[in-house]
Design a protein around this motif. Sequence first.
Motif, PDB file in Angstrom:
ATOM      1  N   ILE A  73       1.027  -1.278  -0.121  1.00 43.93           N
ATOM      2  CA  ILE A  73      -0.060   0.099   0.000  1.00 43.93           C
ATOM      3  C   ILE A  73       0.841   1.266   0.022  1.00 43.93           C
ATOM      4  O   ILE A  73       0.668   2.090  -0.712  1.00 43.93           O
ATOM      5  N   PHE A  74       1.980   1.331   0.690  1.00 43.53           N
ATOM      6  CA  PHE A  74       2.862   2.474   0.847  1.00 43.53           C
ATOM      7  C   PHE A  74       3.448   2.699  -0.460  1.00 43.53           C
ATOM      8  O   PHE A  74       3.416   3.754  -0.800  1.00 43.53           O
ATOM      9  N   VAL A  75       4.224   1.654  -1.026  1.00 47.23           N
ATOM     10  CA  VAL A  75       4.805   1.823  -2.213  1.00 47.23           C
ATOM     11  C   VAL A  75       4.036   2.223  -3.451  1.00 47.23           C
ATOM     12  O   VAL A  75       4.363   3.250  -4.309  1.00 47.23           O
ATOM     13  N   LEU A  76       2.863   1.783  -3.581  1.00 43.74           N
ATOM     14  CA  LEU A  76       1.837   2.171  -4.661  1.00 43.74           C
ATOM     15  C   LEU A  76       1.379   3.479  -4.368  1.00 43.74           C
ATOM     16  O   LEU A  76       1.513   4.468  -5.339  1.00 43.74           O
ATOM     17  N   VAL A  77       0.939   4.085  -3.427  1.00 44.08           N
ATOM     18  CA  VAL A  77       0.551   5.348  -2.939  1.00 44.08           C
ATOM     19  C   VAL A  77       1.690   6.336  -3.028  1.00 44.08           C
ATOM     20  O   VAL A  77       1.429   7.187  -3.802  1.00 44.08           O
ATOM     21  N   ALA A  78       2.790   6.052  -2.426  1.00 41.66           N
ATOM     22  CA  ALA A  78       3.786   6.900  -2.545  1.00 41.66           C
ATOM     23  C   ALA A  78       4.228   7.102  -4.184  1.00 41.66           C
ATOM     24  O   ALA A  78       4.593   8.134  -4.482  1.00 41.66           O
ATOM     25  N   GLY A  79       4.424   5.822  -4.902  1.00 43.38           N
ATOM     26  CA  GLY A  79       4.824   5.852  -6.087  1.00 43.38           C
ATOM     27  C   GLY A  79       3.845   6.728  -7.204  1.00 43.38           C
ATOM     28  O   GLY A  79       4.169   7.582  -7.935  1.00 43.38           O
ATOM     29  N   GLY A  80       2.723   6.591  -6.780  1.00 44.09           N
ATOM     30  CA  GLY A  80       1.682   7.395  -7.519  1.00 44.09           C
ATOM     31  C   GLY A  80       1.676   8.712  -7.212  1.00 44.09           C
ATOM     32  O   GLY A  80       1.405   9.524  -8.320  1.00 44.09           O
ATOM     33  N   ALA A  81       1.966   9.064  -5.972  1.00 41.30           N
ATOM     34  CA  ALA A  81       2.252  10.462  -5.593  1.00 41.30           C
ATOM     35  C   ALA A  81       3.308  11.075  -6.413  1.00 41.30           C
ATOM     36  O   ALA A  81       3.250  12.199  -6.923  1.00 41.30           O
ATOM     37  N   CYS A  82       4.362  10.293  -6.821  1.00 41.60           N
ATOM     38  CA  CYS A  82       5.531  10.786  -7.557  1.00 41.60           C
ATOM     39  C   CYS A  82       5.070  11.010  -8.919  1.00 41.60           C
ATOM     40  O   CYS A  82       5.183  12.194  -9.613  1.00 41.60           O
ATOM     41  N   GLY A  83       4.164  10.136  -9.449  1.00 36.94           N
ATOM     42  CA  GLY A  83       3.600  10.471 -10.594  1.00 36.94           C
ATOM     43  C   GLY A  83       2.666  11.598 -10.903  1.00 36.94           C
ATOM     44  O   GLY A  83       2.877  12.173 -11.612  1.00 36.94           O
ATOM     45  N   GLY A  84       1.997  11.774  -9.952  1.00 32.60           N
ATOM     46  CA  GLY A  84       0.947  12.893  -9.822  1.00 32.60           C
ATOM     47  C   GLY A  84       1.704  14.331  -9.778  1.00 32.60           C
ATOM     48  O   GLY A  84       1.478  15.283 -10.384  1.00 32.60           O
ATOM     49  N   ALA A  85       2.987  14.151  -9.001  1.00 34.46           N
ATOM     50  CA  ALA A  85       3.880  15.452  -9.010  1.00 34.46           C
ATOM     51  C   ALA A  85       4.600  15.707 -10.292  1.00 34.46           C
ATOM     52  O   ALA A  85       4.694  16.828 -10.491  1.00 34.46           O
ATOM     53  N   ILE A  86       4.872  14.705 -11.108  1.00 38.48           N
ATOM     54  CA  ILE A  86       5.650  14.760 -12.144  1.00 38.48           C
ATOM     55  C   ILE A  86       4.881  15.207 -13.274  1.00 38.48           C
ATOM     56  O   ILE A  86       5.270  15.824 -14.331  1.00 38.48           O
ATOM     57  N   GLU A  87       3.496  14.540 -13.471  1.00 46.42           N
ATOM     58  CA  GLU A  87       2.564  14.828 -14.635  1.00 46.42           C
ATOM     59  C   GLU A  87       2.193  16.255 -15.154  1.00 46.42           C
ATOM     60  O   GLU A  87       2.430  16.768 -16.180  1.00 46.42           O
TER      61      GLU A  87
END
Length: 279
Positions: A73-87
């Motif tokens: 759960i942590f790695v998916l949410v944190a990784g998704g947040a990285c994508g959200g910041a990069i987009e």
Amino acid sequence: MGTGLGVGAKSATHRPMTQRAKHPAIAALTRPLVGHLGLAELSVLALIGLFLALIGAFDSDQIDLDRRLAYWIFVLVAGGACGGAIEPWLERWPLLANRPWLRAPVLVLAMAAPSTVIVMFTAVALYSGHASFKSLVRLYPQVTIICIPLVAMAWTARRALRPATPAPTPPEAAPPPLLREKLPPRLARARLLAVQAEDHYLRVHTDAGDALLLMRFADALQALEAMDGLQTHRSWWVARSAVEEALWRRGRGDLVLVGGLTAPVSRGYAAAVRAIDWA
């Protein structure tokens, strides 16, 4: 002017200036938290993490369930947040701005880099593993593969909850017929900015100039009922699309309009003006 005040009070609230509000639950889900990523997308990522933890994906079933849940759960949410910041950063590139089919793979490759770091150090923290550059190189392709469906699912959730908005309709430009028939042709075709009462006359402000008409302000307010605008003062009506800035002081204010024209906001209309959805 007594009649004008009565009509004006109605005009300040009876305008088609607010869009249909979203349901509070939808508004909360779609409110951006990281870049374009909202609670809806983050929730989808958390559910995917829950699913991967329960099935013990990538041989993680050898670890106890509590740590497995925390890891996925942590790695998916944190990784998704990285994508959200990069987009949003990628959208500023002219080559990618209007090409989602190209932006998506670039986003996958870009978000996989910080996500790989997150995966490795989370594993070290939870499983007492060993961090190394070789581990990063080995993990990056695996994380990239996982990022592909994550981006697809997050974009699908976003599209479902945030349907594409139709192109905005151009602002109501021309004055209403009652005013238009009294204006010179050049101003009758121009964009209406504001209407100002001057004794028994009416000064009509447009982006092509202004003109003085013999008309009661109350009659003008009735003619402006269908327009997207508001009364800001006992002697002023303003087109909402003409407002560029609102300045406030001691309960009163001024609206700076297109072209530098300033319309006053009296105390009696300040609350209604402040409550307007300017979007």
